[in-house]
Design a protein around this motif. Structure first.
Motif, mmCIF file in Angstrom:
data_model
loop_
_atom_site.group_PDB
_atom_site.id
_atom_site.type_symbol
_atom_site.label_atom_id
_atom_site.label_comp_id
_atom_site.label_asym_id
_atom_site.label_seq_id
_atom_site.Cartn_x
_atom_site.Cartn_y
_atom_site.Cartn_z
ATOM 1 N N ALA A 189 -7.493 -2.736 -33.461
ATOM 2 C CA ALA A 189 -8.289 -3.207 -34.589
ATOM 3 C C ALA A 189 -7.512 -3.201 -35.893
ATOM 4 C CB ALA A 189 -9.546 -2.338 -34.722
ATOM 5 N N SER A 190 -6.789 -2.122 -36.170
ATOM 6 C CA SER A 190 -6.041 -2.060 -37.427
ATOM 7 C C SER A 190 -4.900 -3.071 -37.451
ATOM 8 C CB SER A 190 -5.512 -0.646 -37.661
ATOM 9 O OG SER A 190 -4.699 -0.240 -36.588
ATOM 10 N N SER A 191 -4.300 -3.349 -36.287
ATOM 11 C CA SER A 191 -3.257 -4.383 -36.228
ATOM 12 C C SER A 191 -3.831 -5.739 -36.610
ATOM 13 C CB SER A 191 -2.660 -4.448 -34.820
ATOM 14 O OG SER A 191 -1.911 -3.293 -34.524
ATOM 15 N N LYS A 192 -5.020 -6.037 -36.109
ATOM 16 C CA LYS A 192 -5.668 -7.310 -36.441
ATOM 17 C C LYS A 192 -5.914 -7.417 -37.944
ATOM 18 C CE LYS A 192 -8.129 -7.356 -32.010
ATOM 19 N NZ LYS A 192 -9.459 -7.239 -31.377
ATOM 20 N N VAL A 193 -6.345 -6.315 -38.544
ATOM 21 C CA VAL A 193 -6.590 -6.321 -39.992
ATOM 22 C C VAL A 193 -5.289 -6.551 -40.755
ATOM 23 C CG1 VAL A 193 -7.148 -4.795 -41.936
ATOM 24 C CG2 VAL A 193 -8.710 -4.983 -39.996
ATOM 25 N N LEU A 194 -4.240 -5.837 -40.368
ATOM 26 C CA LEU A 194 -2.964 -5.962 -41.069
ATOM 27 C C LEU A 194 -2.373 -7.360 -40.941
ATOM 28 C CD1 LEU A 194 -1.390 -2.506 -40.158
ATOM 29 C CD2 LEU A 194 -2.267 -3.225 -42.394
ATOM 30 N N LEU A 195 -2.692 -8.060 -39.860
ATOM 31 C CA LEU A 195 -2.231 -9.438 -39.692
ATOM 32 C C LEU A 195 -3.191 -10.438 -40.341
ATOM 33 C CD1 LEU A 195 -0.962 -9.415 -35.994
ATOM 34 C CD2 LEU A 195 0.423 -9.716 -38.044
#
Length: 246
Positions: free
Chosen positions: A140-146
């Protein structure tokens, strides 16, 4: 993508040795040698230097190394305006409100790094070690950072050779657009079985993405419906954290 900058190889090797301790508290010479991909004689010299300066300690009984007190001296001088320090109070409040583990992630080139965490107090919980480095391709946090990154940075990361070849890039970009529209991202047993997370972006006062705030826990507690219900609280906390940034 960021330009590669010239570095000093010996310093890089010493730092690689120290970074082994983000994945474990004690390591033997052979184990460190295997992890950093260097000959044991080279690693031994690096460890001897680090031990001499107090950055590592060798246990004579086990012949394994652990971090030394000099590391604690450095951490004690962390700046008071460091985001990991500034946001800790808000993270504790969110943990107490939701009862799950709270993490703070930033992007470092092709990875995400957990720079702060507040562990859940429940018996069954997600353990989130600070300093953990994880791939940007899942979670989830990877998706946000991208999703909330500058378009050229996001596109370059997804087009990079290291991006999983089985991932449909067009479909993933569509998913990121949906995340921007709703203001948060979720993951359900994506990176590991039995784990789920919901994440929201933290922007500084200029509107630039600074970090991703993540709430993670067992998937039997953080079901898709529960994550949707808790998203407003997480988004609100992320906005309050953003006001703390200059």
């Amino acid at each position: 993508m960021e330009d590669e900058k010239p570095t000093i190889r010996a310093v890089e090797r010493a730092l690689d040795v120290l970074l082994c301790f983000t994945a474990g508290t004690e390591w033997g010479l052979t184990e460190i040698s295997q992890r950093v991909g260097l000959h044991k004689s080279t690693v031994f010299r690096l460890l001897a230097t680090l031990e001499h300066r107090g950055f590592v300690v060798r246990d004579e009984a086990t012949e394994k190394y652990r971090l030394g007190l000099r590391i604690l001296e450095l951490s004690a001088h962390t700046r008071a305006d460091d985001p990991a320090v500034l946001m800790l109070g808000e993270m504790v409040r969110l943990r107490d409100q939701l009862g799950e583990t709270i993490s703070l992630y930033v992007r470092d080139r092709k990875d995400r790094v957990r720079i702060q965490a507040v562990q859940s107090e429940q018996a069954v919980r997600r353990v989130a070690p600070i300093g953990a480095r994880l791939p940007l391709s899942v979670g989830a946090s990877s998706k946000v950072l991208l999703a909330f990154a500058e378009p050229d940075v996001r596109d370059a990361l997804i087009a990079d050779w290291s991006w999983p070849s089985e991932r449909d890039k067009a479909a993933y970009l569509g998913q990121l657009a949906e995340i921007v529209a709703q203001g948060y991202a979720t993951s359900f047993e994506e990176r590991e079985p039995g784990a789920a997370a919901v994440s929201a972006p933290i922007f500084d006062r200029s509107g630039k993405l600074h970090a991703a705030l993540s709430v993670s826990g067992p998937s039997n507690r953080l079901t898709p419906d529960v994550m949707q219900d808790r998203a407003p609280a997480i988004i609100g906390a992320a906005k309050r954290m953003g006001t703390l940034l200059g």
